[in-house]
Design an enzyme around this catalytic site. Structure first.
Site, short mmCIF file in Angstrom:
data_model
loop_
_atom_site.label_atom_id
_atom_site.label_comp_id
_atom_site.label_asym_id
_atom_site.label_seq_id
_atom_site.Cartn_x
_atom_site.Cartn_y
_atom_site.Cartn_z
N ASN A 7 33.71 36.46 50.91
CA ASN A 7 34.72 37.54 49.56
C ASN A 7 35.10 38.46 50.08
O ASN A 7 34.49 38.84 50.76
CB ASN A 7 33.17 38.14 49.05
CG ASN A 7 33.46 38.65 47.38
OD1 ASN A 7 34.38 39.24 47.13
ND2 ASN A 7 33.23 37.60 46.31
N ARG A 18 43.84 53.56 46.83
CA ARG A 18 45.42 54.80 46.46
C ARG A 18 45.98 54.33 45.05
O ARG A 18 47.71 54.01 45.64
CB ARG A 18 45.89 54.69 47.71
CG ARG A 18 44.63 54.96 48.79
CD ARG A 18 44.82 56.23 48.57
NE ARG A 18 46.40 57.47 48.99
CZ ARG A 18 46.65 57.47 49.83
NH1 ARG A 18 46.15 57.16 50.84
NH2 ARG A 18 47.83 57.92 50.34
N HIS A 44 36.53 37.48 43.15
CA HIS A 44 36.00 37.22 41.77
C HIS A 44 37.14 38.59 41.05
O HIS A 44 36.15 39.35 41.38
CB HIS A 44 34.41 38.44 41.86
CG HIS A 44 33.83 37.72 40.65
ND1 HIS A 44 32.33 37.65 40.87
CD2 HIS A 44 34.20 37.91 40.00
CE1 HIS A 44 31.74 37.44 39.75
NE2 HIS A 44 32.96 37.83 39.03
N ARG A 46 37.48 40.45 37.78
CA ARG A 46 36.90 40.98 36.75
C ARG A 46 38.19 41.26 35.82
O ARG A 46 39.46 41.87 36.11
CB ARG A 46 36.03 41.71 37.03
CG ARG A 46 34.74 41.51 37.87
CD ARG A 46 33.93 42.45 37.97
NE ARG A 46 32.50 41.85 38.10
CZ ARG A 46 31.82 41.53 39.17
NH1 ARG A 46 32.56 41.84 40.35
NH2 ARG A 46 30.72 41.14 39.42
N HIS A 51 39.34 45.78 41.35
CA HIS A 51 39.15 44.70 42.71
C HIS A 51 40.67 43.72 43.03
O HIS A 51 41.58 44.11 42.93
CB HIS A 51 37.98 44.69 43.50
CG HIS A 51 36.89 44.48 42.43
ND1 HIS A 51 37.07 43.13 42.23
CD2 HIS A 51 35.61 44.62 42.40
CE1 HIS A 51 36.46 42.09 41.58
NE2 HIS A 51 34.90 43.21 41.15
N GLU A 71 35.55 32.98 41.75
CA GLU A 71 34.26 33.59 40.39
C GLU A 71 34.84 34.27 39.50
O GLU A 71 35.70 34.93 38.99
CB GLU A 71 33.46 34.61 41.61
CG GLU A 71 33.08 34.10 42.64
CD GLU A 71 31.51 34.54 43.40
OE1 GLU A 71 30.81 34.16 44.08
OE2 GLU A 71 31.68 35.85 43.27
N THR A 101 28.46 44.64 39.44
CA THR A 101 28.04 43.74 40.22
C THR A 101 27.07 42.27 39.43
O THR A 101 26.95 42.62 38.36
CB THR A 101 27.39 43.69 41.81
OG1 THR A 101 28.14 42.68 42.60
CG2 THR A 101 26.61 44.16 42.12
N HIS A 191 24.88 36.83 47.68
CA HIS A 191 24.30 38.04 47.14
C HIS A 191 23.30 38.68 48.24
O HIS A 191 21.85 38.22 48.08
CB HIS A 191 24.08 38.36 45.85
CG HIS A 191 24.41 39.50 44.76
ND1 HIS A 191 25.28 40.09 43.88
CD2 HIS A 191 23.39 40.82 44.39
CE1 HIS A 191 24.49 40.69 43.95
NE2 HIS A 191 24.21 41.30 43.81
N ASP A 192 23.93 40.34 48.75
CA ASP A 192 22.85 41.11 48.94
C ASP A 192 22.40 39.90 50.33
O ASP A 192 21.40 40.61 51.32
CB ASP A 192 21.79 41.90 48.71
CG ASP A 192 22.03 42.49 47.47
OD1 ASP A 192 23.40 43.10 47.97
OD2 ASP A 192 21.65 43.26 47.15
N GLY A 214 30.10 39.39 51.21
CA GLY A 214 31.63 40.39 50.88
C GLY A 214 31.08 41.29 51.46
O GLY A 214 31.61 42.61 52.27
N HIS A 215 30.07 42.33 51.10
CA HIS A 215 29.97 43.72 50.58
C HIS A 215 29.08 44.10 52.28
O HIS A 215 30.13 44.72 52.83
CB HIS A 215 29.15 44.18 49.88
CG HIS A 215 28.57 45.65 49.32
ND1 HIS A 215 29.66 46.41 49.45
CD2 HIS A 215 27.77 46.16 49.83
CE1 HIS A 215 28.86 48.11 49.43
NE2 HIS A 215 27.64 47.67 50.12
#
Length: 238
Positions: A7, A18, A44, A46, A51, A71, A101, A191-192, A214-215
């Protein structure tokens, strides 16, 4: 081997910090992530485009050579985007517009008819469909009745409980994945997930086909380098 889809939302977040600045180059990052061995790219978008921007998704479709997984909550704007892009996979996530999230799976029992119509349209576009789902085996038959190809198990609870008692943390996921397998559904997870908890999840869920990360992966790449990090995550999935 379970597929790794990376992700890249957090890379877009850094770029957007920026304004119209083009660094880091999101498209080059996607190319490199594939070159380093990932089997998919996840985005994903939104509604506020904080992002991933809708234009990013259009641009990525033209260059991703593995699989593009898009997603999101199937709002009219999201569905219009998917109709243009026709990604290999669409993961339906019930996010509120202001959600920081993803934080919950679908109410597949209460929204079965709603999801059935969307799933049918997306499959008609040639997309594989996955539904974001809490790890409750009782929800899996209702998910299957929507016509979806896969479910994506929401793994925040697993990640949160892993250090205290990994066996207890993974138990509902193991049960939900087994139920999905019996009903002919593919199983994704996300997720996580990170380098600490990923291998155990993979070992415990033989039905697992794909993870979306991703994160944690982007955070690890700050210290370990992007190429090395992708390889380390793939190694957890062997």
């Amino acid at each position: 081997m379970v597929k790794l889809s990376v992700n890249i939302n957090k890379i877009a977040t850094l770029r957007n910090a920026r304004g119209q600045h083009a660094r880091p180059d999101l498209l080059q990052a996607a190319r490199d992530i594939e070159r380093f061995g990932a089997q998919g790219i996840t985005v994903h978008p939104r509604p506020d485009e904080r992002h991933i921007r809708y234009q990013d998704v259009l641009d990525l479709k033209a260059l991703v050579t593995t699989e593009l997984n898009v997603e999101g909550n199937p709002t009219p704007d999201f569905l219009d985007l998917v109709r243009q892009v026709r990604p290999e996979q669409v993961t339906l996530v019930p996010d509120a517009p202001d959600a920081l999230t993803s934080n919950a799976g679908w109410d597949v029992m209460g929204q079965q008819e709603y999801l059935r119509g969307i799933v049918a349209e997306l499959k008609g576009l040639g997309c594989r469909v996955s539904i974001f789902l809490d790890p409750d085996p009782a929800l899996v038959p209702a998910a299957a009745s929507t016509g979806t190809d896969r479910i994506e198990l929401y793994t925040e609870a697993y990640a949160r409980g892993y250090l205290a008692d990994r066996e207890a943390a993974v138990a509902p996921y193991r049960a939900a994945a087994a139920r999905a397998g019996k009903l002919g559904l593919g199983v994704n997870a996300g997720h996580d997930l990170d380098l600490d908890n990923l291998a155990f999840l993979k070992q415990q869920l033989p039905e697992l086909a794909e993870v979306s990360i991703g994160h944690a992966l982007v955070c690890d790449a700050l210290y370990l380098g992007l190429e090395n990090t992708v390889q380390l995550y793939k190694r957890q999935l062997k």
